[in-house]
Motif scaffolding. Structure first.
Motif, PDB file in Angstrom:
ATOM      1  N   MET A 124      32.558  30.152  35.302  1.00 53.22           N
ATOM      2  CA  MET A 124      33.859  30.334  34.652  1.00 53.22           C
ATOM      3  C   MET A 124      33.907  31.528  33.703  1.00 53.22           C
ATOM      4  SD  MET A 124      35.264  26.496  33.999  1.00 53.22           S
ATOM      5  CE  MET A 124      35.555  25.391  35.402  1.00 53.22           C
ATOM      6  N   LYS A 125      32.827  31.773  32.977  1.00 58.83           N
ATOM      7  CA  LYS A 125      32.805  32.899  32.048  1.00 58.83           C
ATOM      8  C   LYS A 125      33.092  34.200  32.783  1.00 58.83           C
ATOM      9  CE  LYS A 125      31.679  34.747  27.945  1.00 58.83           C
ATOM     10  NZ  LYS A 125      32.427  34.475  26.710  1.00 58.83           N
ATOM     11  N   SER A 126      32.431  34.393  33.903  1.00 63.72           N
ATOM     12  CA  SER A 126      32.643  35.615  34.689  1.00 63.72           C
ATOM     13  C   SER A 126      34.017  35.631  35.326  1.00 63.72           C
ATOM     14  CB  SER A 126      31.564  35.726  35.765  1.00 63.72           C
ATOM     15  OG  SER A 126      30.285  35.825  35.184  1.00 63.72           O
ATOM     16  N   GLN A 127      34.493  34.454  35.739  1.00 63.28           N
ATOM     17  CA  GLN A 127      35.791  34.405  36.402  1.00 63.28           C
ATOM     18  C   GLN A 127      36.913  34.793  35.440  1.00 63.28           C
ATOM     19  OE1 GLN A 127      36.041  31.953  39.646  1.00 63.28           O
ATOM     20  NE2 GLN A 127      38.086  31.178  39.244  1.00 63.28           N
ATOM     21  N   ALA A 187      36.793  38.476  35.164  1.00 64.16           N
ATOM     22  CA  ALA A 187      37.340  39.107  36.373  1.00 64.16           C
ATOM     23  C   ALA A 187      38.865  39.027  36.403  1.00 64.16           C
ATOM     24  CB  ALA A 187      36.746  38.450  37.614  1.00 64.16           C
ATOM     25  N   HIS A 188      39.412  37.858  36.076  1.00 64.12           N
ATOM     26  CA  HIS A 188      40.870  37.695  36.066  1.00 64.12           C
ATOM     27  C   HIS A 188      41.523  38.637  35.059  1.00 64.12           C
ATOM     28  CE1 HIS A 188      41.024  33.410  38.003  1.00 64.12           C
ATOM     29  NE2 HIS A 188      40.735  34.365  38.866  1.00 64.12           N
ATOM     30  N   ASP A 189      40.872  38.793  33.916  1.00 62.93           N
ATOM     31  CA  ASP A 189      41.427  39.693  32.895  1.00 62.93           C
ATOM     32  C   ASP A 189      41.490  41.133  33.381  1.00 62.93           C
ATOM     33  OD1 ASP A 189      41.731  37.585  31.165  1.00 62.93           O
ATOM     34  OD2 ASP A 189      39.936  38.020  29.964  1.00 62.93           O
ATOM     35  N   GLU A 190      40.627  41.457  34.341  1.00 69.40           N
ATOM     36  CA  GLU A 190      40.603  42.809  34.900  1.00 69.40           C
ATOM     37  C   GLU A 190      41.452  42.928  36.173  1.00 69.40           C
ATOM     38  OE1 GLU A 190      39.213  45.538  33.711  1.00 69.40           O
ATOM     39  OE2 GLU A 190      38.227  44.646  31.970  1.00 69.40           O
ATOM     40  N   GLY A 191      42.127  41.823  36.553  1.00 73.36           N
ATOM     41  CA  GLY A 191      43.007  41.863  37.722  1.00 73.36           C
ATOM     42  C   GLY A 191      42.341  41.506  39.037  1.00 73.36           C
ATOM     43  N   TYR A 192      41.188  40.815  38.972  1.00 75.12           N
ATOM     44  CA  TYR A 192      40.461  40.443  40.188  1.00 75.12           C
ATOM     45  C   TYR A 192      40.583  38.937  40.426  1.00 75.12           C
ATOM     46  CZ  TYR A 192      38.640  45.148  40.359  1.00 75.12           C
ATOM     47  OH  TYR A 192      38.547  46.518  40.462  1.00 75.12           O
ATOM     48  N   SER A 193      40.621  38.539  41.711  1.00 77.35           N
ATOM     49  CA  SER A 193      40.859  37.134  42.068  1.00 77.35           C
ATOM     50  C   SER A 193      39.627  36.272  41.922  1.00 77.35           C
ATOM     51  CB  SER A 193      41.348  37.037  43.522  1.00 77.35           C
ATOM     52  OG  SER A 193      42.565  37.719  43.684  1.00 77.35           O
ATOM     53  N   GLN A 194      38.448  36.823  42.227  1.00 75.67           N
ATOM     54  CA  GLN A 194      37.233  36.015  42.251  1.00 75.67           C
ATOM     55  C   GLN A 194      36.027  36.867  41.884  1.00 75.67           C
ATOM     56  OE1 GLN A 194      35.885  33.128  42.505  1.00 75.67           O
ATOM     57  NE2 GLN A 194      37.513  31.722  43.105  1.00 75.67           N
ATOM     58  N   LYS A 203      41.105  40.965  45.616  1.00 71.39           N
ATOM     59  CA  LYS A 203      40.194  41.882  44.942  1.00 71.39           C
ATOM     60  C   LYS A 203      39.052  41.069  44.327  1.00 71.39           C
ATOM     61  CE  LYS A 203      42.263  44.863  42.236  1.00 71.39           C
ATOM     62  NZ  LYS A 203      43.208  45.297  41.160  1.00 71.39           N
ATOM     63  N   ILE A 204      37.823  41.525  44.545  1.00 72.27           N
ATOM     64  CA  ILE A 204      36.636  40.777  44.125  1.00 72.27           C
ATOM     65  C   ILE A 204      35.814  41.589  43.122  1.00 72.27           C
ATOM     66  CG2 ILE A 204      34.465  39.736  44.905  1.00 72.27           C
ATOM     67  CD1 ILE A 204      36.884  38.193  45.869  1.00 72.27           C
ATOM     68  N   TRP A 205      35.461  40.926  42.027  1.00 68.32           N
ATOM     69  CA  TRP A 205      34.615  41.513  40.976  1.00 68.32           C
ATOM     70  C   TRP A 205      33.161  41.121  41.248  1.00 68.32           C
ATOM     71  CZ3 TRP A 205      35.728  43.848  36.031  1.00 68.32           C
ATOM     72  CH2 TRP A 205      34.663  43.832  35.122  1.00 68.32           C
ATOM     73  N   GLU A 234      26.148  40.756  35.059  1.00 70.13           N
ATOM     74  CA  GLU A 234      25.620  40.298  33.770  1.00 70.13           C
ATOM     75  C   GLU A 234      25.115  38.858  33.848  1.00 70.13           C
ATOM     76  OE1 GLU A 234      27.019  39.798  29.077  1.00 70.13           O
ATOM     77  OE2 GLU A 234      28.443  40.509  30.596  1.00 70.13           O
ATOM     78  N   TYR A 235      25.980  37.946  34.285  1.00 70.45           N
ATOM     79  CA  TYR A 235      25.617  36.538  34.365  1.00 70.45           C
ATOM     80  C   TYR A 235      25.145  36.189  35.779  1.00 70.45           C
ATOM     81  CZ  TYR A 235      28.329  36.356  30.047  1.00 70.45           C
ATOM     82  OH  TYR A 235      28.813  36.582  28.783  1.00 70.45           O
TER      83      TYR A 235
END
Length: 355
Positions: free
Chosen positions: A205-208, A211-218, A177-179, A183-184
């Motif tokens: 890294m900030k965006s990653q 994304a991880h917090d929302e359940g997305y891999s990348q 799953k990709i976010w 924003e950045y």
């Protein structure tokens, strides 16, 4: 030709067991390659030594101005016992392109390849053979001048370390799953987006984390000017198959020119698939999803090879792809590229190099 000195370890590590799950980038082999550079002297003292910590001054320029580069490629063990590298010439070419961009001295291609082959040969026993595994090769260069001032360093270390690895993503070949970040930004044309240097990755890294917090891999990045054109995923280039045509963003100075990306384009064209390298807007992707013509999405990179994408999220839009499953082109590309890498398919492109 380099005269490489080899010092074998007196305390070899225990090799990972065949059934040991290899988490990407966490285990390192017994040895490493290292070579020094000094202005006026050039590259010198190439050697393979036991894997060990580095002894650097706290004032080493790499810590303060980020003058460093890295590459990534893999070694594979074939069924008949040979060790193969996949398109190392392209990685070396890209490494020197990065070196030129960030004012690091280039390394002659034949010396670079000899260094890789030598250290891989010394630690050949570490190449895993379980399906989906390989030996990851990480060459990198760091600036070591003890100096607090903004200028190119006069001293560098070129180092190669090795790591037996499994799949880059925990999902393996299952779709990720990709976010889509709105924003950045990661890079802009004229910056260092096309160079393989750590600054590009720390910027992501900030965006990653988000994304991880929302359940997305990348994270999939949009361009830094218009904030609407697709660029690349954090660790991969990206491809879309829309209404029978394979699309990928054009190389524009802010996108890393991936070796697997180049291989995928060559294979798709060879198979007669229409391919386009051009600007692709996020609105075009959203429209293709809504009208049912978004057939497949996948990422490409050394670490993951082919990573099918099962879901894209942009703002509040959730775009499911292939009902969350693996598409036929993604699967065929993965099977073909890994088949060549492992020596199981004929290498008509001369992409592999034997160690």
């Amino acid at each position: 030709m380099l005269n490489i000195r080899i010092e074998k370890t007196k305390d070899p590590k225990v090799l990972p067991g065949k059934d040991n799950p290899l988490k990407f980038g966490t285990i390192f082999t017994d040895h490493m390659f290292i070579m020094n550079y000094e202005t006026g002297k050039g590259w010198y003292d190439p050697r393979v030594i036991p894997y060990q910590p580095l002894n650097l001054e706290p004032s080493a320029m790499v810590f303060h101005y980020g003058q460093e580069m890295f590459e990534g490629l893999k070694a594979y063990k074939t069924d008949d016992g040979r060790t193969l590298l996949f398109r190392p010439d392209k990685n070396i070419e890209r490494a020197n392109r990065t070196n030129r961009r960030i004012c690091i001295p280039e390394i002659p291609e034949e010396d670079f390849l000899q260094a890789i082959k030598t250290v891989v040969k010394v630690d050949e026993a570490w190449i895993p053979t379980k399906e989906g595994t390989s030996l990851y090769i990480r060459p990198f260069i760091i600036a070591t001048d003890p100096y607090l001032g903004v200028r190119p360093s006069d001293r560098y270390l070129f180092i190669i370390i090795l790591s037996p690895v499994g799949a880059y993503y925990p999902e393996g070949l299952n779709p990720v799953k990709i976010w889509i970040e709105d924003e950045y930004v990661r890079a802009v044309k004229g910056g260092i987006g096309e160079a393989k240097t750590g600054a590009n990755y720390v910027a992501s890294m900030k965006s990653q984390v988000k994304a991880h917090d929302e359940g997305y891999s990348q994270v999939l990045w949009l361009d830094g000017v218009h904030r609407k054109y697709i660029e690349e995923v954090g660790a991969m280039n990206i491809f879309f198959k829309i209404n029978g045509t394979v699309l990928t963003p054009e190389l524009n100075g802010s996108i890393l020119p991936g070796v697997t990306r180049d291989s995928v384009l060559a294979l798709c064209r060879e198979w007669g698939l229409p391919t386009e390298e051009r600007k692709i807007s996020i609105d075009e992707i959203k429209a293709a999803h809504e009208n049912g013509t978004l057939e497949e999405v996948w990422g490409t990179g050394t670490a993951a090879v082919i990573s099918p994408v099962g879901q894209l999220r942009w703002e509040n839009h959730i775009m499911q792809v292939q009902d969350g499953g693996i598409g036929p082109i993604s699967q065929k590309l993965y099977d073909t590229i890994t088949g060549i890498q492992l020596g199981r398919l004929e290498d008509i492109h001369n992409w592999t190099v034997e160690v």
